[in-house]
Design a protein around this motif. Structure first.
Motif, mmCIF file in Angstrom:
data_model
loop_
_atom_site.group_PDB
_atom_site.id
_atom_site.type_symbol
_atom_site.label_atom_id
_atom_site.label_comp_id
_atom_site.label_asym_id
_atom_site.label_seq_id
_atom_site.Cartn_x
_atom_site.Cartn_y
_atom_site.Cartn_z
ATOM 1 N N ALA A 79 56.772 53.353 16.937
ATOM 2 C CA ALA A 79 56.189 54.617 16.461
ATOM 3 C C ALA A 79 56.456 55.695 17.497
ATOM 4 C CB ALA A 79 54.692 54.445 16.212
ATOM 5 N N HIS A 80 57.669 56.253 17.486
ATOM 6 C CA HIS A 80 58.087 57.210 18.516
ATOM 7 C C HIS A 80 57.550 58.616 18.271
ATOM 8 C CE1 HIS A 80 60.675 54.145 20.141
ATOM 9 N NE2 HIS A 80 61.334 54.018 19.003
ATOM 10 N N ALA A 81 57.068 58.858 17.059
ATOM 11 C CA ALA A 81 56.560 60.190 16.741
ATOM 12 C C ALA A 81 55.509 60.078 15.648
ATOM 13 C CB ALA A 81 57.694 61.112 16.294
ATOM 14 N N ARG A 82 54.704 61.122 15.508
ATOM 15 C CA ARG A 82 53.729 61.163 14.421
ATOM 16 C C ARG A 82 54.457 61.154 13.083
ATOM 17 N NH1 ARG A 82 49.741 66.166 14.271
ATOM 18 N NH2 ARG A 82 48.662 64.930 15.867
ATOM 19 N N LYS A 83 53.913 60.441 12.126
ATOM 20 C CA LYS A 83 54.530 60.338 10.805
ATOM 21 C C LYS A 83 53.470 60.561 9.730
ATOM 22 C CE LYS A 83 58.122 59.077 8.183
ATOM 23 N NZ LYS A 83 59.411 59.747 8.233
ATOM 24 N N SER A 84 53.754 61.457 8.803
ATOM 25 C CA SER A 84 52.836 61.682 7.690
ATOM 26 C C SER A 84 52.937 60.541 6.688
ATOM 27 C CB SER A 84 53.168 63.002 6.991
ATOM 28 O OG SER A 84 52.978 64.094 7.864
ATOM 29 N N GLY A 85 51.805 60.147 6.107
ATOM 30 C CA GLY A 85 51.789 59.092 5.114
ATOM 31 C C GLY A 85 51.940 59.641 3.706
ATOM 32 N N ARG A 86 52.007 58.727 2.744
ATOM 33 C CA ARG A 86 52.196 59.131 1.349
ATOM 34 C C ARG A 86 51.013 59.940 0.810
ATOM 35 N NH1 ARG A 86 57.486 58.846 0.372
ATOM 36 N NH2 ARG A 86 57.584 58.948 2.629
ATOM 37 N N PHE A 87 49.803 59.673 1.305
ATOM 38 C CA PHE A 87 48.654 60.454 0.847
ATOM 39 C C PHE A 87 48.820 61.918 1.241
ATOM 40 C CE2 PHE A 87 46.303 56.549 -0.028
ATOM 41 C CZ PHE A 87 45.522 56.935 -1.104
ATOM 42 N N GLU A 88 49.278 62.159 2.462
ATOM 43 C CA GLU A 88 49.495 63.546 2.894
ATOM 44 C C GLU A 88 50.606 64.205 2.084
ATOM 45 O OE1 GLU A 88 49.179 64.469 7.303
ATOM 46 O OE2 GLU A 88 49.305 62.279 7.343
ATOM 47 N N LEU A 89 51.689 63.466 1.859
ATOM 48 C CA LEU A 89 52.816 64.026 1.123
ATOM 49 C C LEU A 89 52.454 64.320 -0.331
ATOM 50 C CD1 LEU A 89 55.748 61.823 2.484
ATOM 51 C CD2 LEU A 89 55.111 64.136 3.174
ATOM 52 N N ALA A 90 51.484 63.577 -0.873
ATOM 53 C CA ALA A 90 51.082 63.764 -2.270
ATOM 54 C C ALA A 90 49.985 64.815 -2.425
ATOM 55 C CB ALA A 90 50.611 62.438 -2.860
ATOM 56 N N ASP A 91 49.569 65.440 -1.333
ATOM 57 C CA ASP A 91 48.489 66.423 -1.394
ATOM 58 C C ASP A 91 48.804 67.504 -2.425
ATOM 59 O OD1 ASP A 91 46.096 67.620 -0.718
ATOM 60 O OD2 ASP A 91 46.952 68.771 0.931
ATOM 61 N N GLY A 92 47.873 67.717 -3.358
ATOM 62 C CA GLY A 92 48.093 68.691 -4.424
ATOM 63 C C GLY A 92 48.808 68.123 -5.627
ATOM 64 N N GLY A 93 49.175 66.848 -5.542
ATOM 65 C CA GLY A 93 49.908 66.224 -6.640
ATOM 66 C C GLY A 93 49.326 64.879 -7.018
ATOM 67 N N THR A 94 50.221 63.932 -7.332
ATOM 68 C CA THR A 94 49.817 62.620 -7.830
ATOM 69 C C THR A 94 50.415 61.525 -6.960
ATOM 70 O OG1 THR A 94 49.746 63.463 -10.096
ATOM 71 C CG2 THR A 94 49.851 61.075 -9.829
ATOM 72 N N LEU A 95 49.602 60.525 -6.624
ATOM 73 C CA LEU A 95 50.086 59.344 -5.897
ATOM 74 C C LEU A 95 50.049 58.166 -6.850
ATOM 75 C CD1 LEU A 95 51.009 58.074 -3.224
ATOM 76 C CD2 LEU A 95 48.601 57.622 -2.706
ATOM 77 N N PHE A 96 51.224 57.556 -7.082
ATOM 78 C CA PHE A 96 51.334 56.416 -7.995
ATOM 79 C C PHE A 96 51.440 55.143 -7.179
ATOM 80 C CE2 PHE A 96 54.313 53.743 -10.699
ATOM 81 C CZ PHE A 96 53.284 53.255 -11.500
ATOM 82 N N LEU A 97 50.415 54.295 -7.270
ATOM 83 C CA LEU A 97 50.382 53.033 -6.528
ATOM 84 C C LEU A 97 50.801 51.906 -7.469
ATOM 85 C CD1 LEU A 97 46.988 53.575 -4.660
ATOM 86 C CD2 LEU A 97 49.301 53.948 -3.778
ATOM 87 N N ASP A 98 52.059 51.535 -7.380
ATOM 88 C CA ASP A 98 52.584 50.486 -8.250
ATOM 89 C C ASP A 98 52.289 49.116 -7.650
ATOM 90 O OD1 ASP A 98 53.834 49.426 -10.419
ATOM 91 O OD2 ASP A 98 55.875 49.905 -9.790
ATOM 92 N N GLU A 99 52.125 48.114 -8.514
ATOM 93 C CA GLU A 99 51.798 46.748 -8.081
ATOM 94 C C GLU A 99 50.540 46.738 -7.215
ATOM 95 O OE1 GLU A 99 53.315 44.397 -9.406
ATOM 96 O OE2 GLU A 99 55.250 45.165 -10.040
#
Length: 452
Positions: free
Chosen positions: A220-240
């Motif tokens: 982990a060489h740098a801070r990384k945004s997760g899928r929840f942050e990237l989906a802010d204002g939209g939809t997060l689809f959790l498959d399986e």
């Protein structure tokens, strides 16, 4: 083969990246400055561009903006050893798919590239969905009672912020339904982010969902945004979703309750506005009752459940689905059609792989067929051709003016007559499972005790 353009003024970096990506199976081009990168991007039209922020002649952000002007859908990943969070945010706002902070390891690079292409594939699926829009309405292919019920539920839940749980066998189109909900929702202009919960280990999945801070774990060489942050204002689809570990389930439950979380290795609480859609091919209620899934999480996810029927229970949708797939394959050459005999056989098949299997079969038939009309010779490509070719009733073209529904009802009646009402034998003659056979008897109002 996917084509990647690497733009970096450091020769050693270009060599390392080119070697790693070529070894991973990609077709790689390189550029040593921003102007050459633009020239090669315009002439070669790569599928993805890895561009360094600091470059001579034209800097990386300018390259990003110029490329996005001409190719809005081009996947671009920024690389920088000089940037900070503000720089990364500016790149993302300008259209970058993701960013990598130098130094990064090869595994991180390959995961980022793979995810970028996954997003591109999802976008292509959204484009196919949008093609199905008609005026203010929309159309998930199929007019069976089962699909009408699914469409009705999608139309009712899409405008709301409710969490949705989509259940159905593999290949039934759960992701397409999730796309439909997002596209018909007020969040349509926000991101649609997909996570396959079965594809990553627990540690990687937690980082994928919630992000991580620099130094949170090895690599982990740098801070990384997760899928929840990237989906802010939209939809997060959790498959399986049924594949989540209990540890991740507990953390997901908190996000669903509070819409807050912390990155892995971080202490700052992050709040997001995300609509959750989950999908599974398992009976999640049964899993919860038997202790294999958190019961409290199940009830949080299933605020609005939608069940998609398997293809064997909606055989009347097969002609429309087949025609839809034939249209999708227009880049293979002139549009082809299926003969009546082929359609009849396809409707008699049990489709254990559901709609995905039908799409694959149609594609293979298009490839091997020589004429404009696909005939019975193409049926040999079915994964289990014996179901429609052994022991089935003889199939003939229906008389002019006879519909497919009338023909199917006639075959059901013939099968019952020939077997003296023995449902198992009649189903076998038609190449159907007993469940699918009984469903069709009920559909056409045929007495299941015929002849007994």
């Amino acid at each position: 083969m996917r084509k990647i353009l690497i733009a970096d003024d450091e020769a050693n970096m270009r060599w390392v990246l080119e070697r790693a990506l070529s070894k991973a199976g990609y077709d790689v081009e390189t550029a040593e400055d921003g102007q050459i990168a633009l020239d090669r991007a315009f002439s070669e039209r790569p599928d993805l561009v890895l561009v360094d922020l600091k470059m001579p002649k034209i800097d990386g952000l300018s390259v990003l903006k110029r490329l996005k002007e001409h190719y809005p859908d081009l996947m671009i990943v920024m690389m920088t050893a000089h940037g900070n969070t503000a720089t990364a945010v500016e790149a993302m706002k300008s259209g970058a798919h993701d960013y990598l902070m130098k130094p990064f390891d090869i595994d991180e690079l390959l995961i980022t590239v793979r995810k970028a292409f996954e997003v591109e594939s999802l976008r292509e699926q959204v484009d196919y969905l949008k093609e199905e829009f008609q005026g203010d309405g929309w159309n998930l292919v199929g007019n069976s009672e089962g699909m009408k019920a699914v469409k009705h539920l999608v139309e009712r839940v899409a405008p709301t912020p409710a969490t949705v749980l989509i259940q159905g066998e593999s290949g039934t189109g759960k992701e397409l339904v999730a796309h439909a909900i997002h596209t018909l929702s007020p969040r349509v202009n926000g991101p649609f982010i997909r996570v396959n919960c079965a594809a990553l280990t627990e540690t990687l999945l937690e980082s994928e969902l919630f992000g991580h801070e620099k130094g949170a774990f090895t690599g982990a060489h740098a801070r990384k945004s997760g899928r929840f942050e990237l989906a802010d204002g939209g939809t997060l689809f959790l498959d399986e979703i049924g594949e989540l570990s209990f540890n991740v389930q507990a953390k997901l439950l908190r996000v669903l309750q509070e819409r807050t979380f912390e990155r892995v290795g971080g202490e700052k609480t992050i709040k997001v506005d995300v609509r959750i859609i989950a999908a599974t091919n398992r009976d999640l209620l049964k899993e919860a009752q038997e202790g294999r899934f958190r019961e409290d999480l199940y009830y949080r996810l299933s605020v609005f459940p939608i069940s998609i029927p398997p293809l064997r229970e909606r055989g009347e949708d097969i002609p429309n689905l087949a025609d839809y797939f034939l249209k999708k394959l227009s880049n293979y050459g002139p549009k082809k059609s299926l003969s009546q005999e082929v359609l009849t056989r396809l409707m008699a098949y049990d489709w254990p792989g559901n709609v995905r299997e039908l799409e694959n079969v149609v594609e293979r038939m298009v490839i091997i067929s020589q004429g404009a009309v696909i005939g019975l010779d193409g049926l040999s490509i079915l994964n289990n051709p014996s179901k429609v070719e052994k022991g089935a009733l003889p199939f003939v073209l229906p008389p002019e003016g006879v519909s497919l529904e009338e023909l199917e009802k006639s075959f059901l009646q013939q099968a019952m007559e020939q077997t003296g009402g023995n449902q198992s034998q009649a189903a076998k003659k038609l190449g159907l499972s007993r469940h699918a056979f009984l469903y069709r008897l009920e559909k056409y109002g045929i007495d299941p005790h015929w002849g007994i």
